[in-house]
Design an enzyme around this catalytic site. Structure first.
Site, PDB file in Angstrom:
ATOM      1  N   PHE A   1      55.227 -40.198  32.426  1.00  0.00           N
ATOM      2  CA  PHE A   1      54.030 -39.974  33.221  1.00  0.00           C
ATOM      3  C   PHE A   1      53.016 -41.074  32.888  1.00  0.00           C
ATOM      4  O   PHE A   1      53.031 -41.617  31.777  1.00  0.00           O
ATOM      5  CB  PHE A   1      53.428 -38.596  32.919  1.00  0.00           C
TER       6      PHE A   1
ATOM      7  N   PHE B   1      67.732 -25.099  34.391  1.00  0.00           N
ATOM      8  CA  PHE B   1      66.784 -24.811  33.319  1.00  0.00           C
ATOM      9  C   PHE B   1      67.116 -25.612  32.051  1.00  0.00           C
ATOM     10  O   PHE B   1      67.666 -26.704  32.128  1.00  0.00           O
ATOM     11  CB  PHE B   1      66.697 -23.309  33.050  1.00  0.00           C
TER      12      PHE B   1
ATOM     13  N   ARG C   1      73.136 -28.606  42.696  1.00  0.00           N
ATOM     14  CA  ARG C   1      73.082 -27.258  43.261  1.00  0.00           C
ATOM     15  C   ARG C   1      72.245 -27.253  44.537  1.00  0.00           C
ATOM     16  O   ARG C   1      71.387 -28.106  44.749  1.00  0.00           O
ATOM     17  CB  ARG C   1      72.470 -26.278  42.260  1.00  0.00           C
TER      18      ARG C   1
ATOM     19  N   TRP D   1      61.018 -41.393  39.195  1.00  0.00           N
ATOM     20  CA  TRP D   1      60.117 -40.755  40.168  1.00  0.00           C
ATOM     21  C   TRP D   1      59.314 -41.819  40.910  1.00  0.00           C
ATOM     22  O   TRP D   1      59.153 -41.753  42.124  1.00  0.00           O
ATOM     23  CB  TRP D   1      59.181 -39.782  39.449  1.00  0.00           C
TER      24      TRP D   1
ATOM     25  N   LYS E   1      58.259 -22.148  42.538  1.00  0.00           N
ATOM     26  CA  LYS E   1      58.861 -23.407  42.105  1.00  0.00           C
ATOM     27  C   LYS E   1      58.807 -24.483  43.183  1.00  0.00           C
ATOM     28  O   LYS E   1      58.706 -25.663  42.894  1.00  0.00           O
ATOM     29  CB  LYS E   1      60.314 -23.157  41.674  1.00  0.00           C
TER      30      LYS E   1
ATOM     31  N   THR F   1      65.283 -34.689  39.487  1.00  0.00           N
ATOM     32  CA  THR F   1      64.810 -36.039  39.801  1.00  0.00           C
ATOM     33  C   THR F   1      65.527 -37.070  38.928  1.00  0.00           C
ATOM     34  O   THR F   1      65.973 -38.114  39.416  1.00  0.00           O
ATOM     35  CB  THR F   1      63.285 -36.122  39.587  1.00  0.00           C
TER      36      THR F   1
ATOM     37  N   LYS G   1      64.283 -32.620  35.858  1.00  0.00           N
ATOM     38  CA  LYS G   1      65.725 -32.737  35.599  1.00  0.00           C
ATOM     39  C   LYS G   1      66.495 -33.194  36.837  1.00  0.00           C
ATOM     40  O   LYS G   1      67.317 -34.110  36.760  1.00  0.00           O
ATOM     41  CB  LYS G   1      66.257 -31.392  35.087  1.00  0.00           C
TER      42      LYS G   1
ATOM     43  N   ALA H   1      70.393 -20.120  36.660  1.00  0.00           N
ATOM     44  CA  ALA H   1      70.870 -20.274  35.281  1.00  0.00           C
ATOM     45  C   ALA H   1      70.284 -19.231  34.347  1.00  0.00           C
ATOM     46  O   ALA H   1      70.827 -19.011  33.267  1.00  0.00           O
ATOM     47  CB  ALA H   1      70.535 -21.668  34.765  1.00  0.00           C
TER      48      ALA H   1
END
Length: 556
Positions: free
Chosen positions: A382, A301, A94, A410, A105, A73, A71, A273
């Site tokens: 991907f 999230f 954030r 990405w 994470k 990214t 998200k 969140a």
């Protein structure tokens, strides 16, 4: 392929003064923290008050899984994509918490060729905002316990103290502690505990405050506990708000950095969140809107948590109206939601994908039908995704009237986000009918039930006796008009982390409720959610290192 940190360290950054110039920020507003980061004085908002706001774009996601969604990214890559197609854009994100950085994470500054830099600084200490928030939180705790020690003239019941201490680390040993041991000189013994800093009400207050007077008003309103007569005691009663605001005066100023492609980026505030409201600061978002024709922001999230709170809490309080919403998904994560084992996600499986798609479709319907906002699904592609899998996602989303765009940010940075950027620009020019999932005048229980049934798609809500009593008490004290901030697992629409996909035939159990009067919302705790996470068996901290030249490694 280089690691995220290797890509970030190889990037040639622009001086922050040049980034500010790109954003239209005069140097007189800048407070530099070295050559590549700065704080921006909040008087910029006063001076730009007459400038029309840009378009606000919210990036959210499906329910997160270990397979990853990307998200942040995507948010960064979208902003770079908008810049590449000639748009004036500013991104607002954030700040990462040290707890997840050292926990499970890892870092939170984007990934691949869609990152904000300096990545190491942003993930570790940054400009000291979180330390200031922790200090203000713990100053209030110290003043509260000192008041108890010095005679307790307010009549605070030590069994009814609700204010906890805070540290920005995953440390389960601090969840429940006893303080004041060692004799009369060392304080009044009582049970206490720590929250992680991002779960502190101070974090929520900082992210919702509009200026220093508003900050002080919110700080004074914090309820720290109750008297023997069950009356609330506030930080204002302890005369703590002035000193707390003094600690926070610089933290209130948004932090300016840049993407790898030199797009201006505000990185400011970071409430969780799944515990708090999960959005960057109102101040940073407003600055992005005043400086850019497009302001791209994210919420933590999945959309059932971050987007719900962004829309029902942040937009309600700050008077914001999004122009478009991006819902990020991956084929891999959807197959996991459909029951495919994590180790087999690289293999094509249309059956598992179709079984997992209801998770995405439910988030899409919530945004478009409940909130009335135009949306696009961004598939974070991907290499193992097959054409058949991508076509199936597109087919199911188009049936709901929502387009699907492949995002390759990405691997390609802004170039891989151009198609998404064009679709977002189109959506921003379409009419919408933004509305909240519940109205402010509903009783607290009905607000909770609205979120549970309309957003989570639960059959209903079961309130444990303690929660029911607390909600009735908060209504009686005049807090019934507050929005609700649901503390729930991020891994499921339900309050059971094991229920993947779009579960049916479940109810939400509310265990506790507490007022965050300074933030202006009621926190509702469901399931087994905790406000102090723990480290995993193998924490990310074990891989982080620094060499003799001060170069950091292991941050993704």
């Amino acid at each position: 392929m280089k690691s995220d940190i290797e890509i970030a360290q190889a990037n040639t950054k622009s001086l922050i003064t040049e980034v500010a110039k790109t954003a239209g920020i005069d140097e007189s507003y800048l407070e530099q923290y070295g050559p590549y980061k700065a704080k921006v004085d909040y008087r910029l908002l006063r001076d730009r008050a007459d400038r029309p706001d840009g378009k606000l774009i919210l990036v959210t996601a499906i329910t997160p899984t270990p397979a990853g969604e990307g998200k942040t990214t995507t948010t960064i890559g979208l902003a770079d994509g908008l810049k590449r197609i000639g748009k004036n854009v500013v991104v607002a994100l954030r700040e990462p918490s040290l707890g997840p950085v050292f926990g499970i994470k890892g870092g939170a500054a984007g990934g691949g060729y869609a990152q904000v830099v300096p990545m190491e600084d942003i993930n570790l200490h940054f400009t000291g905002d979180f330390h200031a928030i922790g200090a203000a939180n713990n100053l209030l705790a110290a003043m509260l316990d000192n008041h108890m020690q010095q005679g307790n003239s307010l009549g605070i019941d030590p069994r009814k103290i609700t204010w906890k201490r805070a540290v920005d680390m995953n440390d389960r040993a601090l969840r429940n502690i006893v303080i004041g041991l060692g004799g009369k000189a060392n304080g009044v013994p009582r049970e206490d505990g720590f929250d992680i800093t991002v779960a502190s009400e101070i974090m929520a207050i900082l992210c919702l405050a509009s200026d220093i007077p508003d900050l002080k008003k919110r700080l004074a309103s914090i309820v720290v506990g109750y008297t023997y007569q069950d009356k609330p005691v506030t930080a204002g009663d302890l005369k703590a708000q002035g000193a707390m605001a003094a600690l926070l005066k610089d933290a209130l100023k948004p932090n300016l950095v840049q993407t790898l492609e030199h797009t201006p980026a505000f990185v400011h505030g970071g409430p969780f969140a799944n515990i708090a409201h999960g959005c960057n600061s109102v101040t940073a978002t407003r600055m992005a809107l005043k400086l850019g024709d497009y302001a791209v922001t994210e919420a933590g999230f999945g959309a059932d948590l971050g987007a719900e709170k962004f829309l029902d809490i942040k937009c309600r309080m700050a008077g914001l109206t999004p122009s478009a919403v991006v819902i990020v998904a991956t084929v891999r994560a959807l197959k996991l939601h459909g029951g495919k084992p994590l180790a087999e996600l690289k293999n094509e499986d249309l059956g598992a994908l179709e079984a997992g798609l209801p998770n995405l479709l439910q988030h899409v319907e919530n945004i478009t039908k409940v909130y009335g906002l135009p949306a696009v699904v961004a598939i974070n592609r991907f290499p193992d995704d097959t054409e058949a899998e991508l076509a199936l996602v597109e087919e199911k989303c188009r049936a709901l009237g929502v387009n699907v765009v492949l995002s390759e940010v990405w691997a390609k940075g802004g170039e891989g986000g151009e198609a998404l950027a064009k679709e977002v620009v189109r959506l921003c020019d379409t009419p919408s009918q933004f509305r909240f999932s519940y109205e402010s005048d509903l009783p607290l229980k009905e607000k909770i039930e609205a979120v549970a049934t309309r957003i989570y798609h639960a059959d209903g809500v079961d309130f444990l006796p303690a929660a029911r009593a607390e909600l009735e008490k908060l209504e009686a004290l005049g807090y019934g008009s507050c929005p609700v901030c649901m503390a729930k697992t991020q891994y499921s629409f339900s309050d059971d982390a094991k229920k993947l996909g779009a579960p049916k035939d479940f109810r939400i159990t509310v265990r506790k409720a507490r007022i965050s009067a300074g933030a202006g919302f009621v926190v509702v705790l469901t399931g087994d959610i905790m406000t102090m996470p723990g480290l995993p068996r193998v924490p990310a901290a074990e891989k982080i290192d620094v060499d003799e030249n001060g170069v950091i490694s292991g941050l993704f």
